[in-house]
Design a protein around this motif. Structure first.
Motif: not given
Ligand code: MTE
Ligand code: CO
Length: 423
Positions: A43-50
């Motif tokens: 799963e893509i983690q939040p710190w990887n998207q923001e």
């Protein structure tokens, strides 16, 4: 799971070494885990998207929020007020040999003084040719040196004299820190003032509300004492004596006067309350040991320990800890997993410096059976860290100070560790 406040335990267990089955072998297998579906990967983690925070968000950095539990802690019932109190270095959370500034234990007798450095002075007077007063700027004109030293309060492990008490190395051994100091050899300042031939003692005084003073023999002052203004590269923390503190390598922490403002040269030690009653060790026969300045060799296993249980179950375990001696370098550290039946030589890693902390490791394969962990330090003079019972035979149990006895942690089948004593 673990006790965070180090509350007193009324009945710490006593263990018979003979009742223990050996719990480990000394060869650690390399760690490997078979690949399996793992959301941390799939799963893509939040710190990887923001976007992360900008370079202006934290002008003075701080540890990750996930490290918020890594803090100094006090034991509320130990002292009546927090101004004349102590908190403890979280040794079980640290590695290497340097104590980060924000985690150095604090011991104040009258709270931490917040001093304006422009109004701070260092005075040298008494039996000198030329009494001197220095501003902080003037002190910056002296050649300076960098040295790494441990500071241990003489009362470290003091609660443990009568038996196993506090559940965690933070509380049993955390009145210690190990810091790189930048400062001026005290010798340079004393030479400038010109110590008279009968000047054999030095009285050091702090500018805090306690106005703490200690007498230091001149031979030590001229040997390796320093007047320091930086710790681990930055200005001393307020808690550690900003803007100036005395460094007394290898000797009990009480002599390391913080917020240093005055040095008076005399021909004999000053007799005041601190020295004549508090800083002596009462022995079994009621006599007192006086002038016990040097901190003898000591060590403690920081992991596993009561605040740092084995959470991975049977398998490879990295045992680690710290050792130090006020007499010089640590030559060797031995560890045992079975309460002293078998001793193994630990691996020292990191700089080996005189009167500094040393880091040791012992990797082993845990079979899941109970362990009785101990470490034993040997310094370069050949001195071997004693057991608590060996110490008690000479010193009795009336002391608070200078307890450098061997610490035991009992680890049960679940990996939970507890402060115990064995006999
Ligand atoms: N210096 C002053 N001026 N006031 C104090 O209360 N406490 C002493 C020593 N120097 C003290 C002081 C004691 S008992 C110890 S163990 C060390 O400082 C503690 O140093 P730290 O607070 O940097 O750990
Ligand atoms: Co102290």
């Amino acid at each position: 799971m673990t006790e965070q406040n180090g509350g007193p335990k009324t009945s710490r267990r006593k263990f018979l070494t003979s009742a223990l089955i050996a719990g480990g072998s000394a060869a650690a297998a390399p760690f490997a885990r078979a690949a399996s579906p793992d959301p941390a990967i799939t799963e893509i983690q939040p710190w990887n998207q923001e976007l992360g925070f900008g370079v202006d968000a934290r002008p003075y950095g701080r540890p990750s929020d996930y490290e918020a539990h890594v803090v100094r802690r006090n034991v509320e019932w130990l002292t009546a007020s927090t101004e004349s109190s102590v908190n403890f270095t979280p040794l079980h959370e640290l590695d290497g040999i340097i104590t980060p500034n924000g985690l150095c234990f604090e011991r104040h007798h009258g709270g931490a003084a917040e001093i304006d450095p422009s109004k701070h002075r260092l005075m040298i007077h008494g039996l000198v040719e030329k009494p001197l007063v220095f501003t902080m700027e003037e002190l910056m004109q002296f050649p300076r040196i960098n040295r790494i030293y441990f500071l241990e309060c003489a009362a470290n492990s003091g609660m443990e004299w009568k038996g196993a008490q506090l559940n965690g190395c933070q509380f049993t051994h955390g009145m210690i820190h190990n810091v790189m100091y930048t400062g001026i050899p005290l010798k340079y300042l004393l030479e400038q003032a010109g110590v008279k031939p009968n000047g054999k003692w030095l009285l050091a005084e702090g500018a805090d509300a306690s106005g703490m003073t200690r007498s230091i023999p001149m031979f030590k002052a001229l040997d390796d004492c320093m007047v320091a203004f930086k710790m681990n590269g930055e200005a001393l923390r307020v808690e550690q004596g900003y803007p100036l503190r005395l460094i007394v390598p290898g000797w009990e922490g009480n002599m390391w006067i913080k917020w240093l403002r005055r040095l008076e040269v005399g021909d004999e030690p000053w007799h005041h309350r601190e020295e004549t009653s508090k800083y002596t060790d009462l022995m079994a026969d009621g006599r007192a040991r006086r002038f016990t300045w040097v901190m003898d060799a000591k060590s403690v296993i920081t992991n596993p320990s009561p605040q740092a249980p084995i959470i991975t179950g049977p398998g490879p375990v990295v045992l680690t800890g710290v050792a130090w001696s006020g007499h010089g370098k640590i030559k060797r550290v031995d560890v045992t997993l079975d309460g002293g039946k078998n001793w193994h030589k630990a691996r020292l890693s990191g700089p080996s410096l005189s009167k500094s902390m040393h880091r040791f490791y012992f990797e082993f394969e845990w079979d899941g059976r109970p362990l009785l962990l101990q470490s034993r330090a040997i310094d370069e003079t050949g001195y071997v860290q004693p057991t608590k019972d060996e110490l008690r035979k000479i010193r009795g149990v009336n002391s608070i100070y200078h307890n450098n006895g061997i610490q035991t942690w009992y680890v049960n089948e679940q990996g939970i560790a507890e402060n115990v004593e064995i006999s």
